[in-house]
Design a protein around this motif. Structure first.
Motif, short mmCIF file in Angstrom:
data_model
loop_
_atom_site.label_atom_id
_atom_site.label_comp_id
_atom_site.label_asym_id
_atom_site.label_seq_id
_atom_site.Cartn_x
_atom_site.Cartn_y
_atom_site.Cartn_z
N PHE A 291 31.26 -13.18 -24.20
CA PHE A 291 30.12 -14.07 -24.17
C PHE A 291 28.96 -13.46 -24.94
N ALA A 292 28.10 -14.33 -25.46
CA ALA A 292 26.86 -13.88 -26.09
C ALA A 292 25.84 -13.64 -24.99
N GLN A 293 24.68 -14.29 -25.04
CA GLN A 293 23.72 -14.16 -23.95
C GLN A 293 24.20 -14.95 -22.73
N VAL A 294 24.00 -14.37 -21.56
CA VAL A 294 24.24 -15.05 -20.29
C VAL A 294 22.88 -15.14 -19.60
N TYR A 295 22.24 -16.28 -19.77
CA TYR A 295 20.89 -16.44 -19.27
C TYR A 295 20.92 -16.78 -17.78
N LYS A 296 20.30 -15.93 -17.00
CA LYS A 296 20.21 -16.11 -15.56
C LYS A 296 18.80 -16.61 -15.23
N ILE A 297 18.71 -17.84 -14.73
CA ILE A 297 17.42 -18.43 -14.39
C ILE A 297 17.15 -18.16 -12.91
N GLY A 298 16.13 -17.38 -12.65
CA GLY A 298 15.78 -17.00 -11.28
C GLY A 298 14.36 -17.39 -10.93
N SER A 299 13.94 -17.02 -9.74
CA SER A 299 12.60 -17.33 -9.23
C SER A 299 11.88 -16.05 -8.84
N GLN A 300 11.95 -15.07 -9.72
CA GLN A 300 11.46 -13.74 -9.38
C GLN A 300 10.05 -13.46 -9.86
N LEU A 301 9.40 -14.40 -10.54
CA LEU A 301 8.11 -14.11 -11.15
C LEU A 301 6.95 -14.58 -10.28
N GLN A 347 12.33 -14.62 -24.23
CA GLN A 347 11.54 -13.87 -25.20
C GLN A 347 10.03 -14.07 -25.05
N GLN A 348 9.60 -15.04 -24.25
CA GLN A 348 8.18 -15.32 -24.14
C GLN A 348 7.36 -14.14 -23.64
N PRO A 349 7.80 -13.39 -22.61
CA PRO A 349 6.93 -12.30 -22.13
C PRO A 349 6.75 -11.17 -23.14
N THR A 350 7.60 -11.05 -24.15
CA THR A 350 7.67 -9.94 -25.10
C THR A 350 8.02 -8.65 -24.36
N THR A 351 8.45 -7.65 -25.10
CA THR A 351 8.95 -6.45 -24.44
C THR A 351 8.69 -5.21 -25.28
N ALA A 352 8.60 -4.08 -24.59
CA ALA A 352 8.54 -2.78 -25.24
C ALA A 352 9.72 -1.92 -24.84
N ASN A 358 10.13 -7.45 -15.73
CA ASN A 358 8.90 -8.20 -15.99
C ASN A 358 7.69 -7.36 -15.64
N GLU A 359 6.67 -7.42 -16.49
CA GLU A 359 5.45 -6.66 -16.28
C GLU A 359 4.26 -7.59 -16.17
N TRP A 360 3.27 -7.15 -15.42
CA TRP A 360 2.05 -7.93 -15.26
C TRP A 360 1.15 -7.76 -16.48
N ALA A 361 0.51 -8.85 -16.89
CA ALA A 361 -0.45 -8.80 -17.99
C ALA A 361 -1.31 -10.05 -17.92
N ALA A 362 -2.37 -10.07 -18.72
CA ALA A 362 -3.20 -11.27 -18.81
C ALA A 362 -2.34 -12.44 -19.28
N SER A 363 -2.57 -13.59 -18.70
CA SER A 363 -1.77 -14.77 -19.01
C SER A 363 -2.10 -15.33 -20.39
N ASP A 364 -1.08 -15.90 -21.05
CA ASP A 364 -1.32 -16.62 -22.30
C ASP A 364 -2.32 -17.75 -22.10
N LEU A 365 -2.36 -18.31 -20.90
CA LEU A 365 -3.16 -19.49 -20.62
C LEU A 365 -4.60 -19.17 -20.22
N GLU A 366 -4.92 -17.90 -20.06
CA GLU A 366 -6.27 -17.54 -19.63
C GLU A 366 -7.29 -17.82 -20.74
N ARG A 367 -8.37 -18.49 -20.36
CA ARG A 367 -9.54 -18.65 -21.22
C ARG A 367 -10.72 -18.14 -20.41
N ARG A 368 -11.10 -16.91 -20.66
CA ARG A 368 -11.99 -16.20 -19.75
C ARG A 368 -13.35 -16.88 -19.60
N HIS A 369 -13.87 -17.43 -20.68
CA HIS A 369 -15.18 -18.08 -20.63
C HIS A 369 -15.05 -19.50 -21.19
N ASN A 370 -15.67 -20.44 -20.50
CA ASN A 370 -15.63 -21.83 -20.93
C ASN A 370 -16.96 -22.49 -20.59
#
Length: 719
Positions: A291-301, A347-352, A358-370
């Motif tokens: 198999f190529a990728q075996v994507y496991k969809i979970g509720s861990q975030l 691939q959305q969270p990006t990785t090092a 999964n690592e915690w970081a500022a959200s893509d959706l955050e707009r700190r000032h409005n």
């Protein structure tokens, strides 16, 4: 109660016609692809879903000021259409492709509203305190179930074809366009380096998968002041849990080697990386090579969001409506993915390092000032202009490498930030020096503070974004229209129109466009297996806004709308209600639409005179109460006439905001007169007699300001 049944028949696909990747522009001109990928298989799916919910709630008024709202919401969700069981996937990864779990969940909620009224001189509400807490459940998107149907790995699902190096077919563009040449479905035979993969890609749900949900709490404080203005502060906090995320269960997360300088783990051997291009495939990083990728969809975030909004709104004596708000927001999450196929979620969270962690970081959706400001200015009784301005801080992004360099099969690797003085080769050093000299200050700061390390997720900030909209509204009172005709001319994103008008289509500056910056820092130009180093080229446009050059832009729109109101004059009705029962517009009060003639509000003491027998009033008491009632009636009549005159002066169908601003002091005077008369009557009666007086006499404004009626009142909160 809710019952929703849906049936779907979809034919979707990703990369069904294949993609060719070239390492350089010269290779593109010579038609020498370095990589070819294509997804094959039957991509038509059918299925159905049922989502039902039942809400039970209650609203309880504890006192005139305090109200509670509470309840529970029960939900049941099920999806139908799961494919067959893949025994190999089950035995190797413990994932069932043929089981989609149903879910039953109960969510509690509670809220309150506390109203603080004014003193006898101004009995209307002054403070509103609102709050609530509860659990809110979302729904898993249907595209996840479609991906599981298409990716069962049973031969009827999707198959990924990857051809690297000499095995990549040479495209025949003219033949593809006319249909004379078939799009490749397999790799070419050829000399090294040859790496081909034609294995199925699988998507399955974890056994504990469930719909996302969040616990939310809010507290709001609103204060009315200067008669025509209100200020409020609203704080919210949300804790998201059971958020869906994607892991590659078939990725062998034991590193095969580590990149020099970077310290980055790589999950394929260095011999599988093409030295001339630096490209690789996932074949050598698989636990089960069938198999190529075996994507496991979970509720861990999970996610966390806090937000505070301060706002000020009101209108001037000239009827100018003003609104200004500022919102401060902080949001952290483990992935901001909310749509698209499982590959996007992986691939959305990006990785090092290990992409399955999964690592915690500022959200893509955050707009700190409005900051949002709205001004509606009535130029005359028929014409008004509205301006809506926004100023928003930019989102976050991660510096990336434009290739898969760790062998996990996704281009989600964050870039190593090389120094402009001590990089392993002069090409990188000089490129970083030129980039730092000309990029934006935000991008430069982001790179400098992370020099010598792999960039953090969402560690860079995009620039602020201003926007402006305008609208002209014309409601003529002439020609017998009585403001029933409304013509609206909207200027949506006029800054984009000015950009094209002033700078020309070929030199757009991105005015009025949401800034999306170039987040690619490094391009891969090869690989040295002797030193375990990738050969990089610095993208000197990193951090530059793409809004002036991309084809995806927010357009300038000029929109004309016309609306004609036929029948009941709702504007006069609304104004009559807003006047609080004193002096509704002509035609409303006389017909009972206003409350000018309603003695229960304008002169509640008249009821005391009518109740003289049941209250057992003495002659002296009756005389005193009658005098108070007559005096109040005279003052209320005078105010009503003044209010009617002001309304009549404004025209047949005036703007409610303009008229209300002029008569507001008289309304307050009328309420003050009523309140003082009631207190004087209470002094005349004995304590036993006062206990027998109805609440409608003691508090005649209760129905308008927090009374036990069915309509929603200011500050009231629904679950």
């Amino acid at each position: 109660m809710l019952y929703n049944w849906q049936e779907n028949d979809q034919n979707t696909g990703v990369n069904r016609y294949g993609s060719f990747t070239y390492n350089t522009l010269a290779d593109f001109l010579n038609n020498q692809p370095a990589l070819f990928t294509r997804t094959l298989g039957d991509q038509r799916t059918t299925g159905s879903s049922v989502n039902s919910a039942l809400y039970l709630g209650d609203i309880r008024r504890i006192s005139r000021s305090l109200q509670l709202t509470y309840g529970v919401r029960g939900e049941y969700t099920t999806f139908n259409g799961a494919p067959g069981r893949n025994a190999a996937i089950d035995s190797t990864f413990g994932l069932r492709t043929d089981v989609w779990a149903s879910e039953t969940h109960v969510s509690p909620r509670i809220g309150f509203t506390y109203t603080i009224f004014g003193d006898s001189s101004s009995p209307a509400p002054i403070w509103f305190v609102r709050g609530g807490f509860g659990e809110f459940r979302g729904r898993a998107p249907s595209n996840l179930y479609t991906a599981a149907q298409q990716g069962s790995g049973l031969g009827t699902g999707l198959v990924q074809v990857t051809c690297l190096g000499a095995s990549a077919p040479v495209p025949t563009w003219s033949g593809y366009a006319t249909g004379a040449t078939a799009i490749p479905s397999a790799c070419n035979a050829g000399g090294p380096p040859i790496t081909s993969l034609s294995t199925p890609q699988v998507t399955a749900f974890a056994s504990d998968f469930q719909a996302p949900r969040s616990w939310r709490g809010n507290l709001s404080l609103t204060r009315r002041f200067w008669e025509r203005f209100t200020a409020s502060v609203d704080a919210q906090y949300a804790w998201g849990e059971a958020l869906y995320g994607v892991q590659d269960a078939n990725l062998n997360t034991t590193p095969r080697f580590t990149l020099a300088d970077e310290g980055r783990p790589v999950y394929v051997p260095n011999s599988s990386i093409a030295p001339t291009t630096g490209f690789t495939t996932v074949a050598a990083s698989r636990i089960n090579p069938q198999f190529a990728q075996v994507y496991k969809i979970g509720s861990q975030l999970a996610s966390r969001t806090m937000q505070v909004t301060a706002s000020l709104n009101g209108f001037t004596a000239q009827g100018i409506n003003l609104n200004l708000s500022y919102t401060f927001q902080r949001a952290w999450d483990q992935s901001s993915w909310s749509f698209g196929p499982p590959l996007f979620g992986f691939q959305q969270p990006t990785t090092a390092a290990n992409p399955n962690l999964n690592e915690w970081a500022a959200s893509d959706l955050e707009r700190r000032h409005n900051i949002i400001g709205t001004v509606t200015w009535p130029l005359n009784s028929s014409l008004e202009v509205t301006f809506i301005g926004r100023l928003t801080s930019g989102g976050h992004y991660s510096p990336l490498v434009a290739s898969d360099i760790n062998g996990d099969g996704a281009r989600n690797d964050r870039a190593f930030i090389y120094s402009s003085t001590s990089a392993p080769d002069t090409g990188i050093s000089n490129g970083m020096a030129r980039l730092l000299a000309k990029t934006s200050s935000e991008a430069r700061s982001c790179l400098l503070r992370q020099t010598g390390a792999i960039a953090g997720r969402n560690s860079c900030d995009q620039p602020w974004f201003p926007s402006l909209d305008m609208q002209l509204n014309w409601r003529p009172d002439a020609w017998g229209l009585q403001r029933r005709l409304a013509l609206s001319l909207s200027f949506i994103n006029p800054m984009a129109g000015l950009d094209q008008l002033i700078n020309g289509e070929n030199h757009l500056q991105g005015w009025g466009q949401q800034p999306f910056v170039d987040n690619t820092l490094l391009y891969v130009r090869g690989f040295d297996p002797a030193t375990n180093r990738y050969k990089y080229e610095v993208n000197e446009r990193f951090g530059n806004a793409l809004s002036g050059t991309t084809a995806f832009r927010q357009p300038f729109l000029l929109q004309l709308q016309a609306r004609f109101t036929y029948g009941m004059n709702t504007t006069q009705e609304r104004m009559g209600f807003a006047m609080g029962g004193f002096g509704g517009p002509p035609g409303a009060a006389g017909a009972g639409g206003g409350m000018l003639n309603n003695s229960r509000v304008m002169n509640p003491l008249a009821q005391l005179v009518e109740m003289k027998d049941s209250l057992k009033l003495t002659d002296e008491q009756l005389k005193a109460v009658t005098q108070l009632s007559d005096s109040l009636a005279a003052r209320s009549t005078r105010l009503g006439e003044e209010i009617r005159a002001a309304v009549a002066k404004a025209g047949n169908n005036p703007d409610p905001a303009v008229v209300f601003s002029s008569i507001r002091p008289k309304l307050e005077e009328g309420r003050k007169n009523v309140t003082e008369a009631i207190k004087a009557a209470q002094a005349v009666l004995t304590a036993e007699q006062w206990k027998l007086v109805p609440e409608t006499v003691k508090n005649p404004f209760a129905n308008m300001f927090g009374g036990p009626q069915g309509q929603r009142r200011p500050g009231e909160q629904r679950p």
